[in-house]
Design a protein around this motif. Structure first.
Motif, PDB file in Angstrom:
ATOM      1  N   VAL A 113       0.874  -1.141  -0.421  1.00 34.99           N
ATOM      2  CA  VAL A 113      -0.075  -0.286  -0.272  1.00 34.99           C
ATOM      3  C   VAL A 113       1.183   1.255   0.439  1.00 34.99           C
ATOM      4  N   ALA A 114       0.142   2.338  -0.296  1.00 37.11           N
ATOM      5  CA  ALA A 114       0.624   3.859  -0.234  1.00 37.11           C
ATOM      6  C   ALA A 114       0.462   4.274   1.075  1.00 37.11           C
ATOM      7  N   GLU A 115       1.670   4.305   1.428  1.00 33.07           N
ATOM      8  CA  GLU A 115       1.739   5.307   3.256  1.00 33.07           C
ATOM      9  C   GLU A 115       1.886   6.315   3.386  1.00 33.07           C
ATOM     10  N   ASP A 147       4.929   6.228  -2.188  1.00 32.81           N
ATOM     11  CA  ASP A 147       4.231   5.552  -3.080  1.00 32.81           C
ATOM     12  C   ASP A 147       4.623   3.336  -2.653  1.00 32.81           C
ATOM     13  N   GLY A 148       5.602   3.328  -3.886  1.00 29.12           N
ATOM     14  CA  GLY A 148       5.564   2.104  -3.937  1.00 29.12           C
ATOM     15  C   GLY A 148       4.475   0.902  -4.286  1.00 29.12           C
ATOM     16  N   TYR A 169      -8.293   2.986  -1.517  1.00 26.30           N
ATOM     17  CA  TYR A 169      -7.572   0.945  -0.858  1.00 26.30           C
ATOM     18  C   TYR A 169      -6.622   0.995  -1.109  1.00 26.30           C
ATOM     19  N   LYS A 170      -5.699   1.880  -1.747  1.00 20.28           N
ATOM     20  CA  LYS A 170      -4.259   1.494  -1.065  1.00 20.28           C
ATOM     21  C   LYS A 170      -3.521   2.454  -0.669  1.00 20.28           C
ATOM     22  N   TYR A 171      -4.639   3.488   0.383  1.00 21.59           N
ATOM     23  CA  TYR A 171      -4.059   4.515   1.275  1.00 21.59           C
ATOM     24  C   TYR A 171      -3.811   3.266   2.953  1.00 21.59           C
ATOM     25  N   GLY A 172      -2.394   3.320   2.972  1.00 21.86           N
ATOM     26  CA  GLY A 172      -2.111   2.234   4.247  1.00 21.86           C
ATOM     27  C   GLY A 172      -1.544   4.129   5.316  1.00 21.86           C
TER      28      GLY A 172
END
Length: 180
Positions: A113-115, A147-148, A169-172
């Motif tokens: 996930v992106a952080e 990112d990542g 959905y990709k944000y942590g």
């Protein structure tokens, strides 16, 4: 908050012990900051995150990816690497990629996930920032996201900004702590 962010998101996995070691997503910057404070920690700064993801203190060099300078599916869980046209996305628990650890032993600094990090986002700040532990801009419109994942690529230096109330959905996030 998760239901409001995406009513179609299956939140039952959060109560399922099989998913206890998966990244939590649909987290905005405010909630990530509050959780880290509750845990006696904080969000890392942009500089701390990037150092943990790319600086090899042994060789005194910066890596393209946490594990080195080449990428394939054995290192990370990610959607799309533009340069190599590789898709390696699967639903995996954290710490699934032993070979993908960063130089300081941190897992999942690329992929997954992106952080959120603590800093305000700026495209120009780091061009003239202090070379040692830059603290980021004093203010801004968006918070920095490391990112990542997805179309931003998985390079350790990849970053973008987003509004601190945004969830996706990709944000942590990950928490950090200062040493005494």
């Amino acid at each position: 908050a998760i239901h409001k962010a995406n009513p179609d998101f299956d939140t039952s996995r959060y109560a399922n012990p099989l998913y206890a070691n998966y990244a939590v997503v649909y987290v905005n910057w405010n909630d990530a900051t509050a959780y880290c404070a509750w845990a006696g920690r904080r969000l890392p700064s942009d500089a701390e995150w990037e150092k943990a993801a790319s600086w090899d203190d042994t060789t005194k060099t910066k890596r393209v990816y946490p594990w080195g300078d080449a990428a394939d599916c054995s290192f990370a869980n990610y959607y799309y690497d533009k340069k190599n046209k590789i898709s390696c996305l699967s639903d995996m628990p954290v710490k699934s990629y032993e070979s993908g650890k960063g130089p300081y032993g941190a897992y999942d600094m690329a992929g997954s996930v992106a952080e959120w990090v603590n800093d305000w986002y700026s495209e120009t700040y780091y061009k003239n920032s202090p070379s040692l532990n830059p603290l980021g801009p004093d203010s801004g419109l968006e918070r920095s996201v490391r990112d990542g994942f997805d179309s931003y690529g998985i390079r350790s230096a990849s970053r973008h900004g987003n509004y601190q109330g945004y969830t996706g959905y990709k944000y942590g996030f990950r928490c950090a702590r200062s040493l005494p």
